[in-house]
Design a protein around this motif. Sequence first.
Motif, mmCIF file in Angstrom:
data_model
loop_
_atom_site.group_PDB
_atom_site.id
_atom_site.type_symbol
_atom_site.label_atom_id
_atom_site.label_comp_id
_atom_site.label_asym_id
_atom_site.label_seq_id
_atom_site.Cartn_x
_atom_site.Cartn_y
_atom_site.Cartn_z
ATOM 1 N N ASP A 19 0.783 -1.240 0.000
ATOM 2 C CA ASP A 19 0.000 0.000 0.000
ATOM 3 C C ASP A 19 0.815 1.291 0.000
ATOM 4 N N GLY A 21 2.578 2.274 -2.425
ATOM 5 C CA GLY A 21 2.479 2.867 -3.768
ATOM 6 C C GLY A 21 3.392 2.224 -4.798
ATOM 7 N N LYS A 22 3.830 1.010 -4.560
ATOM 8 C CA LYS A 22 4.743 0.324 -5.484
ATOM 9 C C LYS A 22 4.108 0.125 -6.868
ATOM 10 N N THR A 23 2.873 -0.367 -6.878
ATOM 11 C CA THR A 23 2.208 -0.626 -8.162
ATOM 12 C C THR A 23 2.005 0.686 -8.921
ATOM 13 N N THR A 24 1.594 1.718 -8.187
ATOM 14 C CA THR A 24 1.363 3.017 -8.826
ATOM 15 C C THR A 24 2.665 3.557 -9.405
ATOM 16 N N LYS A 46 -1.281 -7.388 -6.010
ATOM 17 C CA LYS A 46 -1.568 -7.552 -4.589
ATOM 18 C C LYS A 46 -2.659 -8.579 -4.382
ATOM 19 N N ASN A 138 6.618 8.760 -0.858
ATOM 20 C CA ASN A 138 5.410 8.930 -1.671
ATOM 21 C C ASN A 138 4.247 9.561 -0.883
ATOM 22 N N LYS A 139 3.237 9.955 -1.607
ATOM 23 C CA LYS A 139 1.973 10.469 -1.066
ATOM 24 C C LYS A 139 2.116 11.810 -0.356
ATOM 25 N N ASP A 141 0.908 14.417 -1.162
ATOM 26 C CA ASP A 141 -0.368 15.143 -1.208
ATOM 27 C C ASP A 141 -1.207 14.843 0.027
ATOM 28 N N SER A 253 4.632 12.248 -5.421
ATOM 29 C CA SER A 253 3.298 11.656 -5.286
ATOM 30 C C SER A 253 3.035 10.859 -6.562
ATOM 31 N N ALA A 254 3.207 9.551 -6.451
ATOM 32 C CA ALA A 254 3.147 8.703 -7.648
ATOM 33 C C ALA A 254 1.807 8.807 -8.350
ATOM 34 N N VAL A 255 0.724 8.804 -7.574
ATOM 35 C CA VAL A 255 -0.587 8.801 -8.203
ATOM 36 C C VAL A 255 -0.828 10.098 -8.978
HETATM 37 P P1 G4P Z 1 1.330 -1.127 -3.377
HETATM 38 O O1 G4P Z 1 1.524 -1.648 -4.766
HETATM 39 O O2 G4P Z 1 2.575 -0.648 -2.730
HETATM 40 O O3 G4P Z 1 0.561 -2.049 -2.480
HETATM 41 O O4 G4P Z 1 0.437 0.199 -3.476
HETATM 42 P P2 G4P Z 1 -0.481 0.766 -4.635
HETATM 43 O O5 G4P Z 1 0.321 1.351 -5.728
HETATM 44 O O6 G4P Z 1 -1.525 -0.241 -4.989
HETATM 45 O O7 G4P Z 1 -1.117 1.991 -3.859
HETATM 46 C C1 G4P Z 1 -1.881 1.824 -2.684
HETATM 47 C C2 G4P Z 1 -2.918 2.936 -2.599
HETATM 48 O O8 G4P Z 1 -2.247 4.185 -2.466
HETATM 49 C C3 G4P Z 1 -3.771 3.036 -3.843
HETATM 50 O O9 G4P Z 1 -5.055 3.443 -3.420
HETATM 51 C C4 G4P Z 1 -3.123 4.168 -4.622
HETATM 52 O O10 G4P Z 1 -4.001 4.821 -5.499
HETATM 53 C C5 G4P Z 1 -2.688 5.074 -3.493
HETATM 54 N N1 G4P Z 1 -1.581 5.978 -3.855
HETATM 55 C C6 G4P Z 1 -0.446 5.698 -4.552
HETATM 56 N N2 G4P Z 1 0.307 6.802 -4.683
HETATM 57 C C7 G4P Z 1 -0.337 7.801 -4.041
HETATM 58 C C8 G4P Z 1 -0.060 9.193 -3.834
HETATM 59 O O11 G4P Z 1 0.936 9.737 -4.261
HETATM 60 N N3 G4P Z 1 -0.997 9.887 -3.107
HETATM 61 C C9 G4P Z 1 -2.130 9.317 -2.615
HETATM 62 N N4 G4P Z 1 -2.970 10.093 -1.936
HETATM 63 N N5 G4P Z 1 -2.430 8.011 -2.825
HETATM 64 C C10 G4P Z 1 -1.542 7.272 -3.519
HETATM 65 P P3 G4P Z 1 -6.243 2.421 -3.244
HETATM 66 O O12 G4P Z 1 -7.418 3.213 -2.803
HETATM 67 O O13 G4P Z 1 -5.822 1.268 -2.405
HETATM 68 O O14 G4P Z 1 -6.416 1.835 -4.659
HETATM 69 P P4 G4P Z 1 -7.018 2.533 -5.937
HETATM 70 O O15 G4P Z 1 -8.462 2.219 -5.854
HETATM 71 O O16 G4P Z 1 -6.727 3.994 -5.861
HETATM 72 O O17 G4P Z 1 -6.304 1.845 -7.037
#
Ligand code: G4P
Length: 536
Positions: A19, A21-24, A46, A138-139, A141, A253-255
Amino acid sequence: MYSDEINKRRTFAIISHPDAGKTTLTEKLLLFGGAIQTAGAVKSNKIKKSTSSDFMEIEKQRGISVATSVMTFEYNGQKINLLDTPGHKDFAEDVYRTLTAVDSVIIVVDCVKGVEEQTEKLMEVCRMRRTPVIVFINKLDREGKRPFELLDEIEAKLSIGVRPLSWPISIGSSFKGVYNLYDKTLCLFRPGGASIAEDVLSVTDINDPVLDERLGEYAAQLREDVALVDGVYEPFDRAAYLMADLAPVFFGSAVNNFGVKELLNTFTTIAPPPLSRAADTRSIQPNEKNFSGFVFKIHANIDPRHRDRIAFLRICSGKFERNKFFHHVRLGKDFKFRSPSSFLAQEKNIIEEAFPGDVIGLYDTGNFKIGDTLTEGEKIMFRGIPSFSPEVFKEVMNTDPMRSKQLEKGLEQLTDEGVAQLFIQQLGNKRIIGTVGELQFDVIQYRLLHEYGASCRFVLLSYNKACWLTATDNKKLTEFTRYRSEHLFTDKDGNLVYFSASDWTLNRVREDNPGVEFHFSSELNTGTPGRQSCVA
Ligand code: G4P
C-alpha cells in the motif's frame, strides 16, 4: 559493442510495504518510459487481505504476475529491466529471491506511515547483498510526517545514510511542489496530472526571487530547510550510494505523476549497470566472453493440463543465444532453448539473444529448480540465493494413501519452485512444510489437488524458527544431534536444521552449545549455510 550492450542495461526492483504505492510507481515509470500508453495497464499483483483463502484469486494473481514479472523499457538511451515483486507479505521469500537478480532497488515509503515492517525486512536483504538503494517518499499530497522526521526514521530503521536530492515544499493539502537540490529546479505541484513545462522552473540558487514569486510565504521555510539540509547532510556521493552506504532520497506523489520523472532521470544517471556476481569458485564479471546465468524464480503454468513451467534466468556474463546448447551445472547435462522469451509489459516475445542484466523466461518441463546455474561448460554455482528461516511450520498428512507418489512428487516440485520449504524430520521421517505466511498452505493444498491429484491436510507445529547448523568441530555437532534429535530436520539439500519453539529456547540452546553455529539462512544452490548468523 558488446560492452555497450552491458553498460546500457539497468536491472532493478521496486520494493515497499504493501500500500505504499509500489504498483502506482511502477505504472508511472512505465508510462514515462513509453512501455504502456494508459494508466491502469499494470494490474496490481496484490492479493488483498480479505481474499487470503480465495484460491481462484491466487491463481489469477499467478497469471498476472507471470506477465508482469519483468518489464522492459528504453529511457535516456538505456534498457531498463524492472523486476516485479509480489506485494503480499506471505510471498516475502519470492521478493528475497528476486532481489538476488537485480543490481539496485527503489524503496517506496509512505510519508504518512513512515518506514513499515516489510520495508525493514526487505532492506535487511539489500544490506546483506550491498544492493544500492534509492528512496522515494510517496503520497506528499497527504498530511504526512515531517521530512526531517522521515529522513531520521529511514536512517534509524533501515540502517543506511541518507541524502535528500529533492525537498518538499509543505505537505498535504498545502503541498506546493519540490525543490530539486541537485539541479536547482523548482517543480510545482499540479494535482491529478503530470507537471507541464511551465511548472518546472530553473532557479539560479535558493535565493532566487522567483521562489518568492511562485511560493509566497513558503519560500522562507524552503530556504530555512535547504540551509539545514546542506548543514546536516554531506553532498551526494555516488560512490557511497554504489557501496550501499548512502541512499539518495526523493519526495513525490506517484498517483499524481509528481516527482516520478525526476526519480527516473536520476535513476538512469546514477544506478549501476550489471555488476559482477559471486559464484562458488570465483567472481563472474559481466563482460566475460562466456555465457553464465542463474534461475531465481520459477512459475508453473496456470493451466493444469500443461505441467510446463517458466524458469526466470538472470544473465550474469556473456551472450545468451536461442537454440545454442548451454550446460546445466547441477544436472551435468546440456540443454538448448527453442523459445526463450523476454517480457514487455503484457507481451511476451521470443528473443534471439540476451545480455548481462537481462532476465529471460525459459520453458521448463521440470529440469530447473531455484538457484540452478547455466554456463558454457564451466562448473560454477552462483552464490547468494538463500532460503531464510520460515515462520510457520506444518506437518503434511496424506489424506489419500492411494496417491502418495503424486503427493511426494507434488511436494518436491512445488518446493523446487520455491513456493515453500520442505524439511524431513531426522527421526520418524515426517515431512514438514515451512513458510513465512499462511497463504502458501492454501496455494500448496490447492495446487497439489489440481495439478497432482493429491490431497493432504496440515498440522500446525509449535516452532517459530529454523536454524541451519554448522560447527568447526564435527564432534560438537554429533553431540548436539544426539541430544536434540527430535527437533532436528534436514532441508532438501540434506543440510542439518534445528527447529526452535521460541526465541528464549533458541537462546538457551545456543548458550549451552557454544561449539555449534546457528544460521538464519542457507544458500539453496550450494547447500552451504549463509553468512548471516542467528540473532534471536
Ligand atoms: P502497493 O503496490 O505498494 O501495495 O500500493 P499501490 O500502488 O496499490 O497503492 C496503494 C494505494 O495508495 C492506492 O489506493 C493508490 O491509489 C494510493 N496511492 C499511490 N500513490 C499515491 C499518492 O501519491 N498519493 C495518494 N494520496 N495516494 C496514492 P487504493 O485506494 O488502495 O487503490 P485505488 O483504488 O486507488 O487503485
